[in-house]
Design a protein around this motif. Structure first.
Motif, mmCIF file in Angstrom:
data_model
loop_
_atom_site.group_PDB
_atom_site.id
_atom_site.type_symbol
_atom_site.label_atom_id
_atom_site.label_comp_id
_atom_site.label_asym_id
_atom_site.label_seq_id
_atom_site.Cartn_x
_atom_site.Cartn_y
_atom_site.Cartn_z
ATOM 1 N N GLU A 190 0.835 -1.211 0.000
ATOM 2 C CA GLU A 190 0.000 0.000 0.000
ATOM 3 C C GLU A 190 0.865 1.255 0.000
ATOM 4 N N ARG A 191 1.929 1.228 0.772
ATOM 5 C CA ARG A 191 2.835 2.398 0.833
ATOM 6 C C ARG A 191 3.506 2.610 -0.528
ATOM 7 N N ALA A 192 3.925 1.530 -1.147
ATOM 8 C CA ALA A 192 4.593 1.640 -2.443
ATOM 9 C C ALA A 192 3.653 2.174 -3.516
ATOM 10 N N ILE A 193 2.421 1.674 -3.526
ATOM 11 C CA ILE A 193 1.456 2.058 -4.554
ATOM 12 C C ILE A 193 1.005 3.500 -4.365
ATOM 13 N N SER A 194 0.857 3.927 -3.129
ATOM 14 C CA SER A 194 0.357 5.276 -2.861
ATOM 15 C C SER A 194 1.443 6.335 -2.952
ATOM 16 N N THR A 195 2.701 5.916 -3.069
ATOM 17 C CA THR A 195 3.803 6.871 -3.236
ATOM 18 C C THR A 195 3.863 7.326 -4.691
ATOM 19 N N PRO A 196 3.775 8.627 -4.958
ATOM 20 C CA PRO A 196 3.808 9.084 -6.349
ATOM 21 C C PRO A 196 5.206 8.952 -6.951
ATOM 22 N N PRO A 197 5.282 8.920 -8.292
ATOM 23 C CA PRO A 197 4.193 9.002 -9.261
ATOM 24 C C PRO A 197 3.468 7.666 -9.404
ATOM 25 N N SER A 198 2.303 7.712 -10.052
ATOM 26 C CA SER A 198 1.503 6.499 -10.221
ATOM 27 C C SER A 198 2.266 5.453 -11.016
ATOM 28 N N LEU A 199 2.128 4.204 -10.602
ATOM 29 C CA LEU A 199 2.750 3.093 -11.322
ATOM 30 C C LEU A 199 1.948 2.683 -12.554
ATOM 31 N N VAL A 200 0.676 3.049 -12.588
ATOM 32 C CA VAL A 200 -0.216 2.605 -13.654
ATOM 33 C C VAL A 200 -0.146 3.598 -14.808
ATOM 34 N N ARG A 201 0.573 3.227 -15.841
ATOM 35 C CA ARG A 201 0.737 4.070 -17.017
ATOM 36 C C ARG A 201 1.216 3.208 -18.175
ATOM 37 N N VAL A 202 1.301 3.802 -19.342
ATOM 38 C CA VAL A 202 1.892 3.119 -20.492
ATOM 39 C C VAL A 202 3.406 3.268 -20.393
ATOM 40 N N TYR A 203 4.111 2.150 -20.425
ATOM 41 C CA TYR A 203 5.570 2.154 -20.337
ATOM 42 C C TYR A 203 6.175 2.098 -21.740
ATOM 43 N N SER A 204 7.346 2.688 -21.878
ATOM 44 C CA SER A 204 8.013 2.706 -23.181
ATOM 45 C C SER A 204 8.533 1.317 -23.528
ATOM 46 N N ALA A 205 8.834 1.118 -24.810
ATOM 47 C CA ALA A 205 9.395 -0.164 -25.250
ATOM 48 C C ALA A 205 10.694 -0.464 -24.513
ATOM 49 N N GLU A 206 11.492 0.572 -24.264
ATOM 50 C CA GLU A 206 12.756 0.381 -23.554
ATOM 51 C C GLU A 206 12.511 -0.055 -22.115
ATOM 52 N N GLU A 207 11.537 0.557 -21.465
ATOM 53 C CA GLU A 207 11.209 0.182 -20.091
ATOM 54 C C GLU A 207 10.693 -1.246 -20.027
ATOM 55 N N ARG A 208 9.868 -1.628 -20.988
ATOM 56 C CA ARG A 208 9.327 -2.988 -20.996
ATOM 57 C C ARG A 208 10.428 -4.015 -21.236
ATOM 58 N N SER A 209 11.287 -3.743 -22.201
ATOM 59 C CA SER A 209 12.319 -4.725 -22.539
ATOM 60 C C SER A 209 13.343 -4.889 -21.419
ATOM 61 N N ALA A 210 13.448 -3.885 -20.560
ATOM 62 C CA ALA A 210 14.413 -3.958 -19.461
ATOM 63 C C ALA A 210 14.010 -4.971 -18.406
ATOM 64 N N VAL A 211 12.712 -5.314 -18.338
ATOM 65 C CA VAL A 211 12.271 -6.197 -17.260
ATOM 66 C C VAL A 211 11.557 -7.456 -17.725
ATOM 67 N N ASN A 212 11.017 -7.459 -18.955
ATOM 68 C CA ASN A 212 10.157 -8.597 -19.281
ATOM 69 C C ASN A 212 10.799 -9.647 -20.174
ATOM 70 N N GLY A 213 12.122 -9.623 -20.280
ATOM 71 C CA GLY A 213 12.801 -10.715 -20.963
ATOM 72 C C GLY A 213 12.911 -11.930 -20.063
ATOM 73 N N GLY A 214 13.398 -13.030 -20.618
ATOM 74 C CA GLY A 214 13.606 -14.238 -19.828
ATOM 75 C C GLY A 214 12.356 -15.076 -19.694
ATOM 76 N N SER A 215 12.486 -16.118 -18.884
ATOM 77 C CA SER A 215 11.417 -17.100 -18.703
ATOM 78 C C SER A 215 10.765 -16.929 -17.335
ATOM 79 N N VAL A 216 9.699 -17.689 -17.106
ATOM 80 C CA VAL A 216 9.051 -17.662 -15.794
ATOM 81 C C VAL A 216 10.028 -18.138 -14.719
ATOM 82 N N GLU A 217 10.877 -19.080 -15.054
ATOM 83 C CA GLU A 217 11.878 -19.527 -14.075
ATOM 84 C C GLU A 217 12.864 -18.402 -13.765
ATOM 85 N N ASP A 218 13.250 -17.634 -14.793
ATOM 86 C CA ASP A 218 14.134 -16.490 -14.553
ATOM 87 C C ASP A 218 13.463 -15.487 -13.620
ATOM 88 N N TRP A 219 12.176 -15.256 -13.828
ATOM 89 C CA TRP A 219 11.448 -14.316 -12.967
ATOM 90 C C TRP A 219 11.349 -14.867 -11.548
#
Length: 281
Positions: A190-219
């Motif tokens: 709750e503290r993390a979510i309520s701390t600005p700026p909002s986490l809910v937004r459209v992320y850039s391709a660079e931001e997405r590629s920085a975290v969503n590579g790899g497999s479920v095991e990697d995650w």
């Protein structure tokens, strides 16, 4: 402050004992789902809407899944339905020992763990021959379980049920029922979510590629490491050292944990978006 009082009441047992927010609570799950919703393709968004239009097939009127946010807490809500869904209880976590080398072998018996169920749900969603009811259920499970995997104490532990047995303080708050798991599930989320700026937004391709590579095991390994180095490390100093009678998370420590907690939510949302795009695109 209102949310904090509600969270503390739940921990103290003043709220319903059978709350649908039993794991990662609604704050974490709904935020992960909302991030994913904003970052999937328009075509996948339409596919999700179409599937959830059939949510009545689940026959869980007390646990609706009309939106992706509702679907994100469905898997917790159905725990209230007793033996009907009791087979899924172990699907929410995988207690991989943080003081040993990371491995899922032996920590996911017969596929009864969160990472295996994420992969299963993706396969069911991809297969258009699977009955609609099963695909709707797979969607609800997937949205929820990706959130669970990114709550670090669902991914790693010290033989203490993911921190449920690790008594802890949270700033000035200290009760017998307050533990490391409940802090990461609710109070810190709750503290993390309520701390600005909002986490809910459209992320850039660079931001997405920085975290969503790899497999479920990697995650899984990534969340396990956060459990070791950040969750237990902040509570114990040495994550594999002696366990204090009660860990003390003072305000300075909590402030340092906000950003890692925020990053876990972002990772969960963007990785969920990737899986949804792959399964429904």
């Amino acid at each position: 402050m209102k949310h904090l009082l509600i969270l503390l009441a739940a921990i103290l047992g003043f709220g319903s004992a059978a709350s649908p927010a039993a794991a990662y609570w609604e704050y974490g799950h709904e935020t992960v789902a909302a991030i994913a919703w904003r970052n999937v393709t328009p075509a996948v968004r339409a596919e999700i809407r179409e599937l959830l239009r059939h949510q009545a097939l689940l026959e869980t009127p007390t646990c609706p899944a009309r939106t992706i946010e509702q679907a994100s807490i469905w898997a917790d809500c159905i725990k209230e339905l007793g033996p009907r869904f009791s087979y899924a209880y172990n699907w929410h976590y995988q207690n991989v020992n943080i003081c040993k080398d990371f491995t899922l072998k032996g920590n996911c018996p017969d596929g009864n763990c969160v990472s295996a169920q994420i992969e299963r749900a993706v396969k069911l969603l991809k297969d258009r021959k699977v009955p609609v009811r099963e695909r709707v259920m797979a969607l609800a499970f997937l949205v929820h379980f990706v959130g669970d995997l990114h709550q670090p104490l669902h991914a790693g532990d010290r033989g203490d049920l993911g921190g449920n047995r690790a008594k802890s303080t949270y700033g000035i708050y200290s009760t017998e029922k307050l533990n490391l798991h409940s802090i990461w599930d609710g109070l810190l989320a709750e503290r993390a979510i309520s701390t600005p700026p909002s986490l809910v937004r459209v992320y850039s391709a660079e931001e997405r590629s920085a975290v969503n590579g790899g497999s479920v095991e990697d995650w899984s390994r990534d969340s396990w490491q956060i459990a070791r180095d950040v969750a237990y490390g902040s509570a114990y100093g040495d994550p594999c050292g002696p366990v204090p009678e009660r860990a003390k998370l003072d305000e300075a420590t909590i402030e340092k944990l906000i950003e890692p907690a925020r990053q876990q939510l972002v990772k969960g949302g963007l990785r969920l978006a990737r899986l949804l795009d792959e399964a429904l695109g």
